[in-house]
Design an enzyme around this catalytic site. Structure first.
Site, PDB file in Angstrom:
ATOM      1  N   ASP A 223       8.664  -3.365  -4.690  1.00  0.00           N
ATOM      2  CA  ASP A 223       7.293  -2.864  -4.551  1.00  0.00           C
ATOM      3  C   ASP A 223       7.080  -1.625  -5.405  1.00  0.00           C
ATOM      4  O   ASP A 223       6.064  -1.502  -6.110  1.00  0.00           O
ATOM      5  CB  ASP A 223       6.985  -2.542  -3.086  1.00  0.00           C
ATOM      6  CG  ASP A 223       6.886  -3.788  -2.229  1.00  0.00           C
ATOM      7  OD1 ASP A 223       6.981  -4.904  -2.771  1.00  0.00           O
ATOM      8  OD2 ASP A 223       6.728  -3.635  -1.003  1.00  0.00           O
TER       9      ASP A 223
ATOM     10  N   SER B 272       0.825  -1.207   0.000  1.00  0.00           N
ATOM     11  CA  SER B 272       0.000   0.000   0.000  1.00  0.00           C
ATOM     12  C   SER B 272       0.858   1.256   0.000  1.00  0.00           C
ATOM     13  O   SER B 272       0.519   2.255  -0.646  1.00  0.00           O
ATOM     14  CB  SER B 272      -0.939   0.007   1.210  1.00  0.00           C
ATOM     15  OG  SER B 272      -0.204  -0.064   2.426  1.00  0.00           O
ATOM     16  N   SER B 273       1.997   1.217   0.702  1.00  0.00           N
ATOM     17  CA  SER B 273       2.870   2.393   0.743  1.00  0.00           C
ATOM     18  C   SER B 273       3.445   2.686  -0.638  1.00  0.00           C
ATOM     19  O   SER B 273       3.502   3.845  -1.076  1.00  0.00           O
ATOM     20  CB  SER B 273       3.994   2.195   1.756  1.00  0.00           C
ATOM     21  OG  SER B 273       4.772   1.053   1.451  1.00  0.00           O
TER      22      SER B 273
ATOM     23  N   TYR C  85      12.500  -6.254   8.787  1.00  0.00           N
ATOM     24  CA  TYR C  85      13.035  -6.143   7.428  1.00  0.00           C
ATOM     25  C   TYR C  85      14.472  -5.640   7.479  1.00  0.00           C
ATOM     26  O   TYR C  85      15.371  -6.207   6.858  1.00  0.00           O
ATOM     27  CB  TYR C  85      12.180  -5.205   6.567  1.00  0.00           C
ATOM     28  CG  TYR C  85      12.718  -5.060   5.165  1.00  0.00           C
ATOM     29  CD1 TYR C  85      12.272  -5.879   4.140  1.00  0.00           C
ATOM     30  CD2 TYR C  85      13.721  -4.134   4.870  1.00  0.00           C
ATOM     31  CE1 TYR C  85      12.796  -5.785   2.856  1.00  0.00           C
ATOM     32  CE2 TYR C  85      14.254  -4.027   3.593  1.00  0.00           C
ATOM     33  CZ  TYR C  85      13.781  -4.852   2.591  1.00  0.00           C
ATOM     34  OH  TYR C  85      14.319  -4.752   1.333  1.00  0.00           O
TER      35      TYR C  85
END
Length: 346
Positions: A130, A79-80, A180
Site C-alpha cells: 500500500d 486510506s492510511s 491481517y
C-alpha cells in the site's frame, strides 16, 4: 480520490493536525514527545510517520498541517497509506527547505518509513504494497512489485472501452487489522514447515506451484495449508494478470480477478457476506469482465472492470441487489489510476 495536506512552518517544535472533515478537532503534539500519542483516535498515523522520520535522521521542524481526504476511511482503499505518504512528503519537503537540502526525495525510502510507522506506532504488521503504491504510482499504470526486494515494474493499464468501478460495502472493517496479523502468522507458520523440505526458500514467493503440490501434505494444519495455497497460487495469478495486460487481453484479466476473489473467500477466508454479495451482484451484470475484493477484507470495497455502456446498469442493479441482501446502501466510485505522492506547488 486522494489525500491532500497543506503545511506551514511554525517557530516552535509543535506539530498541529487538523482535517477539513473533522470540525473542531485539533491534535497538537511536541515533536520530541511523539511516543506519548500512539493511542489517538485520529492523528496517530501522521504522528507515527513523524516519529519514524526522526528516527531515520530527518530533522523535522514544527508545523501546522491541514488534511483533506477523499479516500473513504476504513474501506480497504489504502486510506492510511495515502495519509502516511502525504504526511511524509510534506514533512520532508519542509525539512529539506529549512535545512537547505536540494536532493530529490527518495520515495521508496519514505514508503518503508511509513510501513515502519504502522509496525511500530500503530501496531499493525502490514506489508509494503500500500505504501509503495501510494509513493510510486503512475497514471494509467499498474505496479508489479516484489515486496521482498522492492524491485518493481510499471505495467501499462489500458482496458479500452472499460471503466474501473469501486463498490463500497459501507461496512467498517473492524476485524481487518486483527485478522491481517493472524493470516500473516499462519503464512509464516506454513513457510517454516516448508523450509525444512525445500532448500533455499526464504518466503512463500520462492515456492512454485509444483513444489507446493509436492509438499503440501507435510503441513498438517489444514487452515495453515489453505493460507499458504492461496498465497502461492495468487502470486501466479499476479504474473498471469501482468501478461494479460501486456497482451491487451481484458477478458483474461477479468477472469483472474474472479479467481482471486474466490481464493480469498475459500482459502484465505477474508471476504464475508457483504463483499461476496457485491462480487456476485457485479458478475450478474452483462458487460462486467471481473470483480474482486480489495484491501484486507471483512468489509471495505470490491473493484470491478465494467464495460462503458454497462456502467449505469451496474450502479443500479448492483446497488439494488446489495441493499435487498444486506440492508446496506453501497457507494460507488468510477475511478482512474493517478500519480503517487508528490508536492503540489501553489
Amino acid at each position: 480520490m486522494s489525500s491532500t495536506v497543506v503545511i506551514r512552518k511554525r517557530k516552535d517544535r509543535i506539530i498541529n493536525l487538523r482535517a477539513t472533515d473533522l470540525e473542531g478537532v485539533l491534535v497538537s503534539a511536541p515533536l520530541d514527545e511523539l511516543e506519548d500519542y500512539k493511542n489517538l483516535k485520529w492523528g496517530n498515523y501522521q504522528l507515527g510517520v513523524a516519529s519514524e522520520l526522526q528516527k531515520a535522521g530527518y530533522k523535522l521542524t514544527g508545523c501546522d498541517m491541514l488534511f483533506h481526504d477523499t479516500v473513504p476511511l476504513g474501506s480497504g482503499l489504502s486510506s492510511s497509506a495515502a495519509i502516511e505518504l502525504a504526511t511524509a512528503i510534506a514533512l520532508v519537503t519542509l525539512s529539506n527547505e529549512e535545512n537547505n537540502i536540494r536532493e530529490e526525495i527518495d520515495k521508496i525510502k519514505l514508503a518503508k518509513i511509513c510501513q515502519d510507522a504502522e509496525h511500530n506506532f500503530i501496531g499493525v504488521k502490514c506489508g509494503i504494497m500500500d505504501q509503495f503504491a501510494s509513493a510510486m504510482g503512475k497514471s494509467n499504470h499498474a505496479i508489479l512489485l516484489d515486496c521482498r526486494s522492492l524491485f518493481y515494474r510499471l505495467v501499462p493499464f489500458s482496458l479500452k472501452g472499460y471503466k474501473i468501478v469501486i463498490s463500497n460495502t459501507m461496512k467498517k472493517r473492524s476485524l481487518a487489522a486483527i485478522k491481517y496479523n493472524e493470516r500473516r502468522s499462519e503464512c509464516e507458520e506454513g513457510l517454516e514447515i516448508l523450509k525444512k523440505y525445500i532448500p533455499g526458500i526464504t518466503c512463500l514467493g520462492d515456492i512454485t506451484i509444483k513444489q507446493f503440490e509436492d509438499y503440501k501434505h507435510l503441513i498438517d494444519n489444514v487452515t495453515v495449508r489453505r493460507r499458504v495455497e492461496h498465497v502461492i497460487y495468487e502470486n501466479d495469478r499476479v504474473l498471469m494478470a501482468v501478461q494479460a495486460l501486456e497482451q491487451g487481453n481484458p477478458e483474461k484479466f477479468g477472469s483472474l480477478m474472479i479467481q482471486s476473489h474466490d481464493s480469498l473467500r475459500d482459502l484465505y477466508e477474508v471476504t464475508g457476506e457483504e463483499l461476496d454479495c457485491l462480487k456476485e451482484a457485479a458478475l450478474a451484470v452483462e458487460g462486467v469482465l471481473g470483480s474482486r475484493m480489495t484491501g484486507a477484507g471483512f468489509g471495505g470495497c470490491t473493484i470491478s472492470v465494467v464495460k462503458n455502456s454497462a456502467v449505469e446498469t451496474f450502479l443500479e442493479q448492483v446497488g439494488k441487489r446489495y441493499f435487498e441482501k444486506t440492508g446496506l446502501k453501497a457507494e460507488f466510485y468510477i475511478s482512474e489510476i493517478g500519480d503517487g505522492a508528490r508536492e503540489i506547488k501553489c
